[in-house]
Scaffold this motif. Structure first.
Motif, short mmCIF file in Angstrom:
data_model
loop_
_atom_site.label_atom_id
_atom_site.label_comp_id
_atom_site.label_asym_id
_atom_site.label_seq_id
_atom_site.Cartn_x
_atom_site.Cartn_y
_atom_site.Cartn_z
N ALA A 280 0.83 -1.21 0.00
CA ALA A 280 0.00 0.00 0.00
C ALA A 280 0.87 1.25 0.00
O ALA A 280 0.56 2.24 -0.68
CB ALA A 280 -0.93 -0.01 1.21
N ALA A 281 1.98 1.22 0.76
CA ALA A 281 2.89 2.37 0.80
C ALA A 281 3.54 2.61 -0.55
O ALA A 281 3.73 3.77 -0.96
CB ALA A 281 3.94 2.17 1.89
N ALA B 23 -7.47 11.82 -11.01
CA ALA B 23 -7.53 10.67 -11.91
C ALA B 23 -6.16 9.99 -12.01
O ALA B 23 -6.06 8.75 -12.02
CB ALA B 23 -8.00 11.12 -13.29
N GLY B 24 -5.10 10.80 -12.08
CA GLY B 24 -3.76 10.23 -12.15
C GLY B 24 -3.41 9.47 -10.89
O GLY B 24 -2.80 8.39 -10.97
N TYR C 57 -4.92 1.91 -8.88
CA TYR C 57 -5.67 0.81 -9.49
C TYR C 57 -4.80 -0.02 -10.42
O TYR C 57 -4.90 -1.26 -10.44
CB TYR C 57 -6.88 1.37 -10.26
CG TYR C 57 -7.92 2.01 -9.39
CD1 TYR C 57 -8.22 1.53 -8.12
CD2 TYR C 57 -8.62 3.14 -9.83
CE1 TYR C 57 -9.18 2.13 -7.32
CE2 TYR C 57 -9.58 3.75 -9.03
CZ TYR C 57 -9.85 3.24 -7.78
OH TYR C 57 -10.80 3.84 -7.00
N ARG C 58 -3.94 0.64 -11.19
CA ARG C 58 -3.06 -0.11 -12.08
C ARG C 58 -2.09 -0.99 -11.30
O ARG C 58 -1.62 -2.01 -11.82
CB ARG C 58 -2.30 0.85 -13.00
CG ARG C 58 -3.14 1.42 -14.13
CD ARG C 58 -2.27 2.14 -15.16
NE ARG C 58 -1.62 3.31 -14.57
CZ ARG C 58 -2.16 4.52 -14.56
NH1 ARG C 58 -3.37 4.73 -15.07
NH2 ARG C 58 -1.50 5.54 -14.01
N GLY C 59 -1.81 -0.60 -10.07
CA GLY C 59 -0.92 -1.39 -9.23
C GLY C 59 -1.63 -2.48 -8.46
O GLY C 59 -1.01 -3.12 -7.59
N GLY C 60 -2.91 -2.69 -8.75
CA GLY C 60 -3.65 -3.76 -8.07
C GLY C 60 -4.27 -3.33 -6.77
O GLY C 60 -4.72 -4.17 -5.99
N VAL D 227 -3.82 1.79 -1.11
CA VAL D 227 -4.66 0.78 -0.46
C VAL D 227 -4.45 -0.56 -1.15
O VAL D 227 -4.56 -0.66 -2.38
CB VAL D 227 -6.16 1.16 -0.53
CG1 VAL D 227 -6.97 0.27 0.41
CG2 VAL D 227 -6.38 2.63 -0.19
N TYR D 228 -4.17 -1.58 -0.35
CA TYR D 228 -3.96 -2.91 -0.90
C TYR D 228 -4.59 -3.92 0.05
O TYR D 228 -4.26 -3.96 1.23
CB TYR D 228 -2.47 -3.20 -1.06
CG TYR D 228 -2.18 -4.45 -1.86
CD1 TYR D 228 -2.34 -4.45 -3.25
CD2 TYR D 228 -1.76 -5.62 -1.25
CE1 TYR D 228 -2.08 -5.59 -4.00
CE2 TYR D 228 -1.49 -6.76 -1.98
CZ TYR D 228 -1.66 -6.74 -3.36
OH TYR D 228 -1.40 -7.87 -4.09
#
Length: 390
Positions: free
Chosen positions: A170-171, A196-197, A203-206, A247-248
């Motif tokens: 998450a960090a 958005a960026g 989101y792209r990082g899962g 957030v993960y």
């Protein structure tokens, strides 16, 4: 076994079993025969159950012997089956005049809870005041109810190795979001594109949705501590404050920054230097055995000495973990006199918010740290330098 292979669990079954045993031991120590769980964080922590269905009446009963029954609505039946280790799932029916608290009483009767002492997570976004009153009425004379809102929360505050791995990811996502924001921030940039960026990088990082909206404000709105609807375009000389979280698996790592646009005034530079000194003083205080209040005192003492007493807040951060909407703040918080003792494995967000209302200037560096055996570890890779985008 076939069901377990289809389940979306983020931890080994043995970890859930250990958490349940710890919760049962805490119940026994507090003289409770069972716990009525309404906090989604508690359900996720103990069982893996992942839903936003807690906006309706929903309760997980956990007996001191480890017995579990979930009462929820039909839309969450398959959700609970897919994401949790709960095997006994009951459904209350949507209908005019429905009283799911009465259905819960019937379940508790099955479990032999009449005349027992039950803890309740009253401090919960999943239990509205109206439903709380209905719960009390349904169980009046049936069992003794006592507030046990912090029982599971206190267990959650110290993270396991598996949880810390999720926090570290998450960090990383939080840093990715900051870099995405800095690539966009410039005179004429639109706040919506910045958001958005940032979200896109996560989101792209899962990553997952955050527990609350990202805070964004430019100009005089850089002094705000809350999100509000409406986007602006950055001026040739401006400032923008961002507070966000990577957030993960629902684990949060929050960050905060005030970024100057075009140029930084001398006041910006002075406040930034004081705020960085404050966060370093807090990090020096974050070590096992010290209290949450000790850390706040380091923040207050540093900014007061810099002549910024009127511009600081009465809290400077809080614990982080797996939290659900409407916010990512977790227990406990940094404020004066808070006696909660720091322990290895706690994850904490330090935000050094300071304002100058007369000059409409803000400065707010912040990041997430992990309490170690000897001190603290900064989880962010991003430097605390004052950033100026032109």
């Amino acid at each position: 076994k076939a069901r377990e292979e289809r389940m979306a669990l983020h931890f080994e079954r043995s970890e859930f079993d250990g958490r349940i045993r710890a919760a049962c031991a805490s119940m026994t120590a507090e003289g409770l025969d069972g716990l009525l769980i309404f906090r989604q964080e508690s359900m996720f922590y103990l069982t893996g159950y992942d839903t936003f269905g807690y906006v309706f009446f929903q309760c997980l009963y956990l007996g001191a012997d480890g017995t579990m029954t979930l009462l929820t609505r039909a839309p969450d039946l398959r959700q609970a089956q897919h994401t949790s280790i709960i095997s006994d799932i009951r459904i209350w029916t949507d209908r005019d005049g429905a009283m799911p608290s009465d259905d819960l009483r019937d379940i508790l009767e099955e479990h032999g809870c009449r005349g027992t002492c039950l803890g309740v997570e009253y401090e919960s976004y999943g239990l509205t005041a109206r439903n709380g009153k209905r719960l009390d009425a349904s169980l009046d004379g049936f069992a003794e109810l006592t507030d046990a809102s912090e029982l599971v929360t206190r267990l959650r505050v110290v993270k396991s190795a598996a949880e810390i791995a999720y926090v570290r990811r998450a960090a990383e996502l939080a840093d990715d979001a900051l870099e995405a924001a800095q690539d966009i921030i410039a005179p004429g940039a639109f706040e919506g594109d910045i958001l958005a960026g940032m979200h896109g990088a996560i989101y792209r990082g899962g990553g997952d949705d955050p527990g609350n909206e990202f805070i964004i404000g430019s100009g005089s709105d850089a002094l705000l501590c809350r999100y509000y609807s409406g986007r602006k375009t950055l001026q040739p000389v401006d400032q923008i404050t961002l507070e966000w979280a990577g957030v993960y698996r629902h684990y949060h790592a929050a960050m905060m920054r005030t970024i100057c646009v075009g140029e930084a005034t001398e006041r910006h530079q002075y406040m930034h230097g004081a705020a960085v000194e404050a966060i370093q003083a807090c990090e020096d205080t974050v070590r096992p055995g010290n209290t949450m209040g000790d850390v706040f005192n380091a923040y207050a003492r540093t900014l007061d000495a810099a002549g910024l007493r009127d511009g600081r807040l009465n809290a400077c951060g809080y614990s982080l973990g797996t939290t659900f909407a409407p916010n990512w703040m977790d227990w406990p918080m940094f404020y004066t006199g808070n006696p909660v003792v720091l322990q290895p494995g706690m994850v904490l967000f330090l935000h050094m918010i300071v304002y100058d209302d007369a000059q409409n200037i803000a400065m707010a560096p912040g990041h997430t740290v992990l309490v170690t055996e000897t001190g603290c570890e900064r989880l962010s890779r991003s430097p605390l330098d004052l950033v100026i985008r032109s």
